[in-house]
Structures are given as structure tokens and as C-alpha cells.
Design a protein around this motif. Sequence first.
Motif, short mmCIF file in Angstrom:
data_model
loop_
_atom_site.label_atom_id
_atom_site.label_comp_id
_atom_site.label_asym_id
_atom_site.label_seq_id
_atom_site.Cartn_x
_atom_site.Cartn_y
_atom_site.Cartn_z
N THR A 223 0.84 -1.22 0.04
CA THR A 223 0.21 0.16 0.19
C THR A 223 0.84 1.13 0.12
O THR A 223 1.91 1.03 0.18
N PHE A 224 0.18 2.32 -0.38
CA PHE A 224 1.01 3.74 -0.40
C PHE A 224 1.23 4.15 0.93
O PHE A 224 0.26 4.71 1.66
N GLY A 225 2.53 4.04 1.56
CA GLY A 225 2.73 4.42 2.98
C GLY A 225 4.17 5.07 2.96
O GLY A 225 4.24 5.84 1.87
N PHE A 226 4.46 5.35 4.05
CA PHE A 226 5.96 6.33 4.13
C PHE A 226 6.84 5.90 3.20
O PHE A 226 7.55 6.60 2.75
N ASP A 227 7.07 4.55 3.20
CA ASP A 227 8.42 4.18 2.13
C ASP A 227 8.00 4.50 0.83
O ASP A 227 9.03 5.01 0.29
N GLU A 228 6.84 4.36 0.42
CA GLU A 228 6.57 4.95 -1.11
C GLU A 228 6.82 6.36 -1.15
O GLU A 228 7.33 6.56 -2.03
N PHE A 229 6.23 7.00 -0.27
CA PHE A 229 6.27 8.74 -0.23
C PHE A 229 7.83 8.68 -0.16
O PHE A 229 8.29 9.83 -0.75
N GLY A 230 8.62 8.30 0.66
CA GLY A 230 10.07 8.29 0.69
C GLY A 230 10.67 8.02 -0.82
O GLY A 230 11.34 8.99 -1.28
N LEU B 282 9.08 8.62 -3.49
CA LEU B 282 8.75 9.91 -4.27
C LEU B 282 9.75 10.93 -3.96
O LEU B 282 10.03 11.64 -4.92
N LEU B 283 9.82 11.06 -3.07
CA LEU B 283 10.99 12.34 -2.22
C LEU B 283 12.09 12.13 -3.13
O LEU B 283 12.87 13.22 -3.51
N GLN B 284 12.87 10.86 -2.95
CA GLN B 284 13.93 10.70 -3.64
C GLN B 284 13.92 10.96 -5.20
O GLN B 284 14.80 11.55 -5.84
N ALA B 285 12.80 10.34 -5.65
CA ALA B 285 12.85 10.78 -7.32
C ALA B 285 12.76 12.45 -7.41
O ALA B 285 13.28 12.78 -8.47
N LEU B 286 12.08 13.03 -6.66
CA LEU B 286 12.16 14.45 -6.53
C LEU B 286 13.46 15.15 -6.92
O LEU B 286 13.68 16.06 -7.55
N HIS B 287 14.35 14.51 -6.28
CA HIS B 287 15.53 14.97 -6.43
C HIS B 287 16.15 14.88 -7.69
O HIS B 287 16.80 16.04 -8.44
N TRP B 288 15.85 14.03 -8.39
CA TRP B 288 15.98 13.86 -9.97
C TRP B 288 15.51 14.90 -10.82
O TRP B 288 15.97 15.45 -11.75
#
Lengths: 215, 234
Positions: free
Chosen positions: A5-12, A14-20
Motif C-alpha cells: 500500500t502507499f505508505g511512508f516508504d513509498e512516499f520516501g 517519491l521524495l528521492q525521485a523528486l531530487h532527480w
Amino acid sequence: MTLRTFGFDEFGFLLQALHWTLLLTVIALIGGGLLGFAVALARTSSVQAIRFAAGTYIQVIQGIPVLMILFLSYYGLSLAGFELPPLFAAGASMTIYTSGYLAEIWRGCIQAVPKQQWEASESLAMTRLQQYRYVVLPQAGRISLPPTVGFAVQVVKNTSITSIIGFVELARAGQLINNATFQPFRVFIAVAVLYFVVCYPLSQLSRWLERRLHA
Amino acid sequence: MSYTFQFGVVAQYQDEILTGIWLTIKLSVLSIILGSAAGVVLASMRSIQGGTVRFLVDAYVEIIRNTPFLVQLFIVYFGLPGLGLRVGADTAALIGMTINLAAYSTEIIRAGIEAVHKPQIEAGEALGFTRFQIYRHVVIVPAIAKVYPALCSQFVLMMLASSICSAISTHELAASAAFVESQTYRSFEIYIVVTLIYLALALALRAGLALVGMWLFGRRVARQAMTVLPEVPA
């Protein structure tokens, strides 16, 4: 087997991908800025052929989809024999796209500097280079700040298109997570929120700069 | 580099590409009509009614303008079925494009409305116009005429952005290109050709919009809409 499910790890993730996404934006703005600056100068050159060439370049870039620039650089680079990761094709295409628009924005800014400034500096026996360096560009730079920041918002958003060639930035990361969790509404709203968090302050900054310039 | 370009391959898939062009044109024209109509309505609502309506319209404009078109498409195409609304790829593309364009045209028309001089409205009152007449003849039509060139640029950008709809399997021009590419592996050739088609479509759309501008607002506005790049004096 249970689905993720879409939880904290998944959101993390996304945040990592935001760097790119941000890195790609910075590459596009630096590369596109340098190239666009050269094209803007060419557009205001005193030689007609150079003006025409620069104008054609801008018109072509502004007349084709970013996606096509992306595909052409992606396949063009591999055709030329380079085995490069998608970051290069993504960076190259974003640079070309950015240069076409920044050149036109900055051309406008250079020409917004009153003609008397050119004449005054000419009467001071400045060379063309000195005119640009000491008189025109400092003034054009001030005018160019609001629209440039505004355009940066477009660049951030358009980096999402590079997901189509498999570059894992924010939009692609959203797709990957969606494939694993199958909660598209939640995932893509989260992705949209992250884009908004980056873009909205930039939009407001551009507006604020605009107001300050005219105050 | 020893690569032989073979553009002949592309010609074999003429029908496929024509199908793509046709859908790109359909999507663009429909979204331009729907999006600009929505823009006129939203910009009018926001200027006539204050308070909540204005806040909601502004929020909509800001949300759309600060998120990528691709993500908006994903939400419409993959997200809406989760809420019980299942739409096909073509419909999803049209919805996405309309929602996107509506926000941009609202913003552009808003700027036009705010640029209308107040004495003009007072002059309309002095001439005994009704409020509706004033709004129609003094505010909204001149406002749109003023921002028509900016609207045209946005329409062209939307047509170009429709290529992104290929990511949700809408079979428009970019998807046709991808299909031909997958059949022939002549990637560079096909994308060069399709890029040129987009360029031609952009020029044709601009010319068409200039004609519409001539019909609606007269020659001066049409000429402005046609100029992509202003002539640069030395």
C-alpha cells in the motif's frame, strides 16, 4: 500475496525521485540558459544572417513538442554510437527545449532596454562588447528575472515528460509505485502535490519579482 | 558512424500516420473550443462574483498551472476509475486537455478583463447600457480581443502538448510514431518526419487562429496573432 500500500516508504521513494526532477531542472536551466543566452545575443546581432538563423532556431523549437525533442535526442544519441544512460538524453533535450524559450524571453528583455542607452554608451566610445557588458545586460538582467523564474516553473513541469523514455524522476516514480500498489488516485495526487510544492512558490516568487520591478 | 537513413519505410505507414494526425487535430480543436469557453465563463464568474467563487476559480487555476500535464492525465485516466468513473483513453485525453487549457485561458482572459479601463464602463452606464450589455460590449469582448494573441500561443502549446497523451495510450500522432517505430526500428527517420508534421500543424493552427481572429476581432488582432516572432530591428 498482499499488495503493497502507499505508505511512508513509498512516499520516501517519491521524495528521492523528486531530487532527480530538481537535478534535471537545474541542468536544463544552466545548459539552456547558456545556449539560450547565445541565441538571444544572436537574435539581436547586427548581422542579418545571424539574426535569421537564431530566429529560425527559436521558431522550430517553439513549434515542435518537447516529446519530439526528447525522442530525437534519445534515438539520435544512440544512432551516433553513444551508449548513454537516459539522464544524458533527458538533460540534452531539456537543455535544447529550455534554450529555445529562454532565448526569446531574453531577446525581449534586451530590446526592452531603451534605445537611448545604446546611443549614450556609443557616444562614450564604448565598443559593442562594452555596451553589452556595462550598459545593456545589467538592465536587461533586472527585467528578465520575473519571466525567467516563471519559465522555470514550465521546466520543472516538463521534466515529467522524460519519464516516457524511462528516466526515473518524480512522474516515473509515481508510475512505478502505482504498478506496485495499484492505488493510482492516491499515488498520483501525492505526485501532483509534490510538483505543486515546488512550482507554486516559484510562481509566487515570479509574481512578486514582477510587482517589485514595476513598483 | 555508418548508418543509412531510409525514409521510404515511413511512407509505407502513411495511413497509420494520417490516423494519428486526424486524432491530434480532433483533440486539439475540441479542447480549444471547450477550454476557451470554460475560460471565458470562469474568468467572468471570478470577476463578477467575489468571495468564495473567486477563491475557488483561483485555486483551480493555480493547481492546474503548477502541476505537470502528464500527471493530470494520469489522474484522469488511472485515478478516476478508482472513483467509479471509467473513461477511455481518447476521452481521458480530451478531459485532461480541456481541464488544462481552461485554467490557462482563465488566467489569460482574467488579465484582459483587469486591463479594461474603468471610465469605459462608466461611459457605457452613461449611454444607458444595461449591465449585461456593458459586460458584453465593454468588458468581455474587448478583453478577449486584447489577449487573443496570448490565447493563440497557448492553443498552439496545447496542440503540441497533446503528444504527451500518447503516454496514456491515446492513439494520436506521437503514438502513431511510436507504433511505426516499433514495427520498423527506423526510430530517427520516423521521429524526424513526425516532428516536421508537428511543426507544420503548429504553423497551420496559428494561421487558422489568425483567420478566426480576423473574423471575430478584425485585421489588427489577426496580424498580432500571426506574428510568432516579432521583426527585430538591428
